[in-house]
Design a protein around this motif. Structure first.
Motif, PDB file in Angstrom:
ATOM      1  N   HIS A 165     -42.414  -7.646  28.880  1.00  0.00           N
ATOM      2  CA  HIS A 165     -42.499  -8.390  30.136  1.00  0.00           C
ATOM      3  C   HIS A 165     -43.554  -7.705  31.007  1.00  0.00           C
ATOM      4  CE1 HIS A 165     -38.556 -10.457  29.341  1.00  0.00           C
ATOM      5  NE2 HIS A 165     -38.355  -9.331  28.662  1.00  0.00           N
ATOM      6  N   MET A 208     -46.112  -8.291  34.256  1.00  0.00           N
ATOM      7  CA  MET A 208     -46.360  -9.212  35.370  1.00  0.00           C
ATOM      8  C   MET A 208     -47.839  -9.511  35.571  1.00  0.00           C
ATOM      9  SD  MET A 208     -45.578  -6.866  38.730  1.00  0.00           S
ATOM     10  CE  MET A 208     -46.652  -5.515  39.238  1.00  0.00           C
ATOM     11  N   LYS A 262     -50.624 -12.395  36.430  1.00  0.00           N
ATOM     12  CA  LYS A 262     -50.065 -13.294  37.444  1.00  0.00           C
ATOM     13  C   LYS A 262     -49.797 -12.561  38.744  1.00  0.00           C
ATOM     14  CE  LYS A 262     -47.940 -16.874  34.545  1.00  0.00           C
ATOM     15  NZ  LYS A 262     -46.680 -17.567  34.182  1.00  0.00           N
ATOM     16  N   THR A 288     -44.595 -11.802  27.448  1.00  0.00           N
ATOM     17  CA  THR A 288     -44.415 -12.829  28.464  1.00  0.00           C
ATOM     18  C   THR A 288     -44.941 -12.320  29.789  1.00  0.00           C
ATOM     19  OG1 THR A 288     -42.782 -14.183  29.653  1.00  0.00           O
ATOM     20  CG2 THR A 288     -42.044 -12.038  28.887  1.00  0.00           C
ATOM     21  N   GLU A 289     -45.706 -13.138  30.478  1.00  0.00           N
ATOM     22  CA  GLU A 289     -46.294 -12.753  31.760  1.00  0.00           C
ATOM     23  C   GLU A 289     -45.360 -13.168  32.879  1.00  0.00           C
ATOM     24  OE1 GLU A 289     -50.107 -14.595  31.809  1.00  0.00           O
ATOM     25  OE2 GLU A 289     -50.964 -13.245  30.298  1.00  0.00           O
ATOM     26  N   GLU A 290     -44.512 -12.261  33.284  1.00  0.00           N
ATOM     27  CA  GLU A 290     -43.545 -12.542  34.342  1.00  0.00           C
ATOM     28  C   GLU A 290     -43.145 -11.243  35.012  1.00  0.00           C
ATOM     29  OE1 GLU A 290     -39.945 -14.127  32.765  1.00  0.00           O
ATOM     30  OE2 GLU A 290     -39.521 -12.401  31.513  1.00  0.00           O
ATOM     31  N   GLU A 291     -42.744 -11.352  36.249  1.00  0.00           N
ATOM     32  CA  GLU A 291     -42.259 -10.196  36.985  1.00  0.00           C
ATOM     33  C   GLU A 291     -40.747 -10.120  36.855  1.00  0.00           C
ATOM     34  OE1 GLU A 291     -42.245  -8.276  41.511  1.00  0.00           O
ATOM     35  OE2 GLU A 291     -43.073 -10.284  41.145  1.00  0.00           O
TER      36      GLU A 291
END
Length: 446
Positions: free
Chosen positions: A31, A33, A36, A119-122
């Protein structure tokens, strides 16, 4: 196998943890971030992006603790060291890399691994279920930092970290500067000429110190106290500790001879190290700074040879957070209050790219072993890995815990070897021989 290992953060520690776990047969989700959600220091969305320096420091695995850590990571099939070796630059006895090619290699190898997904997420909280490693580094997001504080029941410690400027090579005046590694260290001519050196006489040095002390600096928010890690002090802070401090630190003139004036001994020398394979970019070694941008350009152009310098990146300063690991983590880097969560990298209170990646290597192996239903033997304290993890998970005094580089002071004494300066070479060789044997045995049993 349905169990997955979730890793938050795709820096040095997160990337190495993911690689180790995937190579052991565990499915991994990284994961990350970025891009983004950006940070102060990062410029790309690549994994393992280097932001402060492009150096992994000494590669000497017989007389230097960080060089020994390099050896141990290579022996464990580490992705970070393999990628660094593939894109190393001439740097005397140090291991410096082309930071862009290095990060691209780490990113590509993880993206192409059949057991790794990204996955590009915070991530903003600490999940109750699943196996997680938090390797969010010195720039942990405010939301996640708050979640960590709420879970641990104490304030996360913090200090301020600085980055050095990068100069375009073709803007350096080589009629004043010259190419040479300190003491001509290196096996090849390229390594022996890995640094650009800019000399100063005493008057130039004194004027430079005056300008540093008078320059506009970044101000902190009301109530914030800046506590710095000694290994990455801003040059202004060093200058404030005494006018000769820089001359005995990053600007020391020893081991260098100016071919333009071989009969004149420089009073101080500013060194620049190649930052990319093309040799078009050089970073100013040890020149981390909190000066404002306008002040940086005027002060740094006082350096002989940099009067017309063009800057690809100016220096800067950012907040760096880490947890009190001796209190919060067990010997396998698990959060005592939430054993499904591990921490790795700089957030655990190690300092440096290599140390961060090393703790990622261990966390990834520990977590993968747990998912696979078996346990790993205790990391031998006499290895560099073991000395470091022992320090952060119980060897250090929790009341005075501060970020730490790997060093031989963390190692248990070797019986029969005397201390003192004369015996230091034999003592360090004793440490490294013992460590290599202990680490090799651990890898064979793991």
């Amino acid at each position: 196998m349905t169990d997955k290992l979730h890793i938050v953060g795709g820096g040095m520690a997160g990337s190495e943890a993911a690689w180790q776990a995937a190579e052991m047969g565990v499915n991994v989700v990284i994961h990350e971030m970025r891009p983004k959600v950006g940070t102060f220091a990062h410029q790309t969305g690549n994994l393992a992006e280097m932001v402060c320096s492009n150096s992994f420091r000494s590669d000497d695995d017989e007389q230097n603790a960080v060089g020994l850590l390099h050896w141990e990571m290579r022996a464990a099939g580490g992705l970070i060291m393999a990628s660094a070796d593939a894109h190393r630059l001439p740097a005397g006895g140090a291991l410096a890399v082309d930071r862009d090619l290095f990060a691209e290699t780490v990113s590509n190898r993880l993206r192409s691994h059949p057991r790794v997904s990204i996955t590009e997420e915070e991530v903003t909280d600490l999940p109750q279920e699943g196996q997680w490693i938090f390797a969010t580094g010195p720039l942990t997001s405010p939301a996640l930092g708050e979640a960590i504080r709420q879970q641990t029941g104490s304030d996360a410690l913090a200090f301020f970290d600085a980055i050095a400027p990068i100069v375009y090579a073709d803007t350096i005046d080589m009629s004043r500067a010259w190419l040479q590694s300190r003491y001509d260290k290196g096996e090849t001519e390229e390594e022996r000429t890995a640094y650009i050196n800019c000399p100063m006489d005493r008057d130039q040095y004194e004027a430079f110190i005056d300008a540093l002390l008078a320059a506009d600096k970044t101000e902190f928010h009301e109530g914030e106290t800046a506590t710095y890690f000694d290994g990455c002090l801003p040059i202004e802070v060093m200058a404030e500790r005494g006018r000769e401090t820089l001359r005995h630190g990053p600007m020391k003139p020893v081991g260098l001879t100016n071919p333009h004036q071989p009969e004149v001994k420089p009073y101080a020398v500013v060194q620049l190290r190649r930052d990319n394979a093309l040799g078009t970019l050089y970073n100013i070694v040890g020149f981390q700074t909190k000066m404002k941008y306008g002040a940086q350009t005027s002060v740094f152009r006082m350096i002989p040879g940099l009067e017309e310098a063009g800057f690809a990146r100016l220096g800067g300063i950012h907040r760096n957070t880490f947890i009190n690991s001796p209190t919060l983590l067990d010997e396998q880097m698990r959060l005592r209050s939430r054993p499904n969560i591990r921490f790795a990298g700089q957030i655990t209170g190690v300092e440096g790219y290599v140390e961060s990646a090393a703790m990622g290597l261990l966390a990834g192996r520990f977590a993968a072993a747990g998912i696979l239903g078996h346990s790993l033997p205790e990391v031998p304290q006499d290895s560099a890995m073991g000395a470091l993890i022992h320090h952060i998970t119980g060897g250090a005094d929790a009341k005075t815990f501060q970020p730490m580089n790997v060093n031989f002071g963390l190692f248990r004494p070797v019986d029969g070897l005397k201390g003192g300066r004369r015996g230091r070479k034999d003592r360090y060789k004793g440490y490294t021989d013992r460590a290599k044997a202990a680490w090799s045995d651990w890898l064979a049993q793991s």
